[in-house]
Design an enzyme around this catalytic site. Sequence first.
Site, PDB file in Angstrom:
ATOM      1  N   GLN A 185       2.060 -10.173  11.315  1.00  0.00           N
ATOM      2  CA  GLN A 185       2.508  -9.066  10.453  1.00  0.00           C
ATOM      3  C   GLN A 185       1.619  -7.843  10.589  1.00  0.00           C
ATOM      4  O   GLN A 185       2.084  -6.711  10.534  1.00  0.00           O
ATOM      5  CB  GLN A 185       2.534  -9.543   8.995  1.00  0.00           C
ATOM      6  CG  GLN A 185       2.975  -8.500   7.992  1.00  0.00           C
ATOM      7  CD  GLN A 185       2.037  -8.388   6.813  1.00  0.00           C
ATOM      8  OE1 GLN A 185       0.861  -8.063   6.968  1.00  0.00           O
ATOM      9  NE2 GLN A 185       2.551  -8.655   5.623  1.00  0.00           N
TER      10      GLN A 185
ATOM     11  N   ARG B 127      -9.103  -8.017   4.815  1.00  0.00           N
ATOM     12  CA  ARG B 127      -8.035  -7.404   5.615  1.00  0.00           C
ATOM     13  C   ARG B 127      -8.178  -5.890   5.634  1.00  0.00           C
ATOM     14  O   ARG B 127      -8.099  -5.252   6.680  1.00  0.00           O
ATOM     15  CB  ARG B 127      -6.676  -7.814   5.034  1.00  0.00           C
ATOM     16  CG  ARG B 127      -5.439  -7.261   5.744  1.00  0.00           C
ATOM     17  CD  ARG B 127      -4.207  -7.813   5.032  1.00  0.00           C
ATOM     18  NE  ARG B 127      -2.936  -7.460   5.671  1.00  0.00           N
ATOM     19  CZ  ARG B 127      -2.161  -6.448   5.325  1.00  0.00           C
ATOM     20  NH1 ARG B 127      -2.549  -5.630   4.336  1.00  0.00           N
ATOM     21  NH2 ARG B 127      -1.019  -6.215   5.942  1.00  0.00           N
TER      22      ARG B 127
ATOM     23  N   GLN C 211       0.826  -1.200   0.000  1.00  0.00           N
ATOM     24  CA  GLN C 211       0.000   0.000   0.000  1.00  0.00           C
ATOM     25  C   GLN C 211       0.867   1.259   0.000  1.00  0.00           C
ATOM     26  O   GLN C 211       1.855   1.343   0.718  1.00  0.00           O
ATOM     27  CB  GLN C 211      -0.912  -0.019   1.222  1.00  0.00           C
ATOM     28  CG  GLN C 211      -2.155   0.818   1.084  1.00  0.00           C
ATOM     29  CD  GLN C 211      -3.214   0.422   2.099  1.00  0.00           C
ATOM     30  OE1 GLN C 211      -3.170  -0.667   2.656  1.00  0.00           O
ATOM     31  NE2 GLN C 211      -4.164   1.296   2.343  1.00  0.00           N
TER      32      GLN C 211
ATOM     33  N   HIS D 177       0.437  -1.962  11.217  1.00  0.00           N
ATOM     34  CA  HIS D 177       1.610  -2.593  11.820  1.00  0.00           C
ATOM     35  C   HIS D 177       1.951  -2.056  13.207  1.00  0.00           C
ATOM     36  O   HIS D 177       3.116  -1.878  13.553  1.00  0.00           O
ATOM     37  CB  HIS D 177       2.818  -2.492  10.875  1.00  0.00           C
ATOM     38  CG  HIS D 177       2.542  -3.051   9.514  1.00  0.00           C
ATOM     39  ND1 HIS D 177       2.306  -4.395   9.311  1.00  0.00           N
ATOM     40  CD2 HIS D 177       2.399  -2.446   8.311  1.00  0.00           C
ATOM     41  CE1 HIS D 177       2.061  -4.594   8.025  1.00  0.00           C
ATOM     42  NE2 HIS D 177       2.105  -3.431   7.398  1.00  0.00           N
TER      43      HIS D 177
ATOM     44  N   SER E 212       4.515  -5.622   3.366  1.00  0.00           N
ATOM     45  CA  SER E 212       3.173  -5.543   3.941  1.00  0.00           C
ATOM     46  C   SER E 212       2.167  -6.287   3.056  1.00  0.00           C
ATOM     47  O   SER E 212       2.256  -7.495   2.896  1.00  0.00           O
ATOM     48  CB  SER E 212       2.783  -4.076   4.162  1.00  0.00           C
ATOM     49  OG  SER E 212       1.575  -3.969   4.873  1.00  0.00           O
ATOM     50  N   LEU E 213       1.237  -5.579   2.449  1.00  0.00           N
ATOM     51  CA  LEU E 213       0.275  -6.209   1.543  1.00  0.00           C
ATOM     52  C   LEU E 213       0.976  -7.054   0.484  1.00  0.00           C
ATOM     53  O   LEU E 213       0.477  -8.110   0.064  1.00  0.00           O
ATOM     54  CB  LEU E 213      -0.576  -5.131   0.878  1.00  0.00           C
ATOM     55  CG  LEU E 213      -1.445  -5.579  -0.294  1.00  0.00           C
ATOM     56  CD1 LEU E 213      -2.592  -6.440   0.196  1.00  0.00           C
ATOM     57  CD2 LEU E 213      -1.955  -4.388  -1.085  1.00  0.00           C
TER      58      LEU E 213
END
Length: 312
Positions: free
Chosen positions: A248, A115, A11, A199, A90-91
């Site tokens: 995560q 998510r 993202q 996060h 991340s994503l």
Amino acid sequence: MMNYAMLFPGQGSQSVGMLGGFAAPVVAQTFDEASAVLGWDVGALVREGPEQELNRTQRTQPALLAADIALWRLWQQRGLPPPTALAGHSLGEYAALVAAAALDFSDALRLVERRGALMQAAVPEGTGAMAAVIGLDDAQVAALCAAYTGEGVLEPANFNSPGQVVVAGHARAIDWVLGEAKTHGARMAVRVPMSVPSHCSLMRGAAEALFAEMAKIELRTPQIPVLHNLDAAPRREPDAIRVALREQLHRPVRWTQTIEALVGDGIAAFVECGPGRVLCGLGKRIAKAVPALPTDDPAAFDKASAAIAAAG
């Protein structure tokens, strides 16, 4: 044969019109497939916006996943040697798992849409924020967060590269960072345009709800090692992968450690498989001697694929 790693952005790399220069049918087909799975027109949102809608976390995540996988499929069509390892920021970790054949694309789309919805719902709009702290090392940023004595959460969220760490938490705590970072030795601190504080511990409830969703989805042993954001280590067992994806969401992305681990394992080049060039930029700061190749437009894609083909 060159050992190279494929990196999938997350993202923040999205933009209206991303991948618009690619005429390959597989790109449009991938967006069409995503639309059929999710029940809304992913391709139209990517092509036309509006930007505000594309930047909604629940929309951003499946749209960006589709863009990452569209380029991965195009890369596969070139008949190139497969990467030695995969990682995603991340994503992007979900795209890496799809590329490793550990997770079906359709399941990944549904999972990241959920998510995004869980993340958006976890913190009321306007009460959470993120900021990038420039010029402090990881330990100094941790100390900066510990120095905050006000109300609310303030935690390191992304260890992106030496001297660039993103922090997350309540908006009032981020305001404090923006005002106080320089007095703690930072060169600057800037707000990150994210609608949710990713996060950090504010995402713990969302992480547990996501873990319940993952129990319904088949995961397989990755065919290519995927290094996880949690600790820069690969996992083979599906249950261990589920746990890493859960953790995560509410713990920091250890991207510096991930790139260093890949270099330590003999990776000689990085290919960023997705829109934008964020990961290429971070890679150059972490491992200056290792080439970082973007693929976000046709010319860059051709150059990257030619470099890997020549090395192979």
